[in-house]
Design a protein around this motif. Sequence first.
Motif, PDB file in Angstrom:
ATOM      1  N   ASP A  36       0.938  -1.241   0.036  1.00 51.81           N
ATOM      2  CA  ASP A  36       0.188  -0.120   0.009  1.00 51.81           C
ATOM      3  C   ASP A  36       0.918   1.041  -0.117  1.00 51.81           C
ATOM      4  OD1 ASP A  36      -1.586   2.419   1.131  1.00 51.81           O
ATOM      5  OD2 ASP A  36      -3.107   0.859   1.620  1.00 51.81           O
ATOM      6  N   LEU A  37       0.818   2.122  -0.876  1.00 49.95           N
ATOM      7  CA  LEU A  37       1.727   3.445  -1.229  1.00 49.95           C
ATOM      8  C   LEU A  37       1.534   4.240   0.053  1.00 49.95           C
ATOM      9  CD1 LEU A  37       1.222   4.467  -4.596  1.00 49.95           C
ATOM     10  CD2 LEU A  37       3.345   3.289  -3.766  1.00 49.95           C
ATOM     11  N   ASP A  38       0.234   4.265   0.711  1.00 50.35           N
ATOM     12  CA  ASP A  38       0.097   5.080   2.052  1.00 50.35           C
ATOM     13  C   ASP A  38       1.045   4.611   3.033  1.00 50.35           C
ATOM     14  OD1 ASP A  38      -1.487   7.030   0.605  1.00 50.35           O
ATOM     15  OD2 ASP A  38      -3.304   5.704   1.270  1.00 50.35           O
ATOM     16  N   VAL A  39       1.215   3.193   3.098  1.00 54.03           N
ATOM     17  CA  VAL A  39       1.947   2.796   4.268  1.00 54.03           C
ATOM     18  C   VAL A  39       3.508   3.397   3.914  1.00 54.03           C
ATOM     19  CG1 VAL A  39       2.536   0.702   5.207  1.00 54.03           C
ATOM     20  CG2 VAL A  39       0.350   1.106   4.614  1.00 54.03           C
ATOM     21  N   LEU A  40       3.734   2.685   2.547  1.00 60.34           N
ATOM     22  CA  LEU A  40       5.264   3.153   2.177  1.00 60.34           C
ATOM     23  C   LEU A  40       5.630   4.483   2.485  1.00 60.34           C
ATOM     24  CD1 LEU A  40       7.920   2.248   1.090  1.00 60.34           C
ATOM     25  CD2 LEU A  40       6.971   2.778  -1.139  1.00 60.34           C
ATOM     26  N   ARG A  41       4.738   5.580   2.032  1.00 59.88           N
ATOM     27  CA  ARG A  41       4.778   7.035   2.258  1.00 59.88           C
ATOM     28  C   ARG A  41       4.945   7.372   3.918  1.00 59.88           C
ATOM     29  NH1 ARG A  41       0.262   7.645  -1.594  1.00 59.88           N
ATOM     30  NH2 ARG A  41       1.363   8.075  -3.655  1.00 59.88           N
TER      31      ARG A  41
END
Length: 70
Positions: A36-41
Amino acid sequence: MPKSEGGTETVPVHPICHRAIHAHVSNQQLATEYADLDVLRAREDMRRFLDWIANKPPDFYAPTRRTRVR
């Protein structure tokens, strides 16, 4: 899942961002913990990088220092 492990879904990423991601996160971690990109960000190191790069021009280039990926 990374393409190297049979994944087919891709997301366009600027080359400097791609290098920064792989400097901090392994392919295995991307597949399991950061799909999930939000988790990476939300990672502290990625958040600092994104804050720093946000006002740079699109053709900005800087060498990426690789950290120890666990």
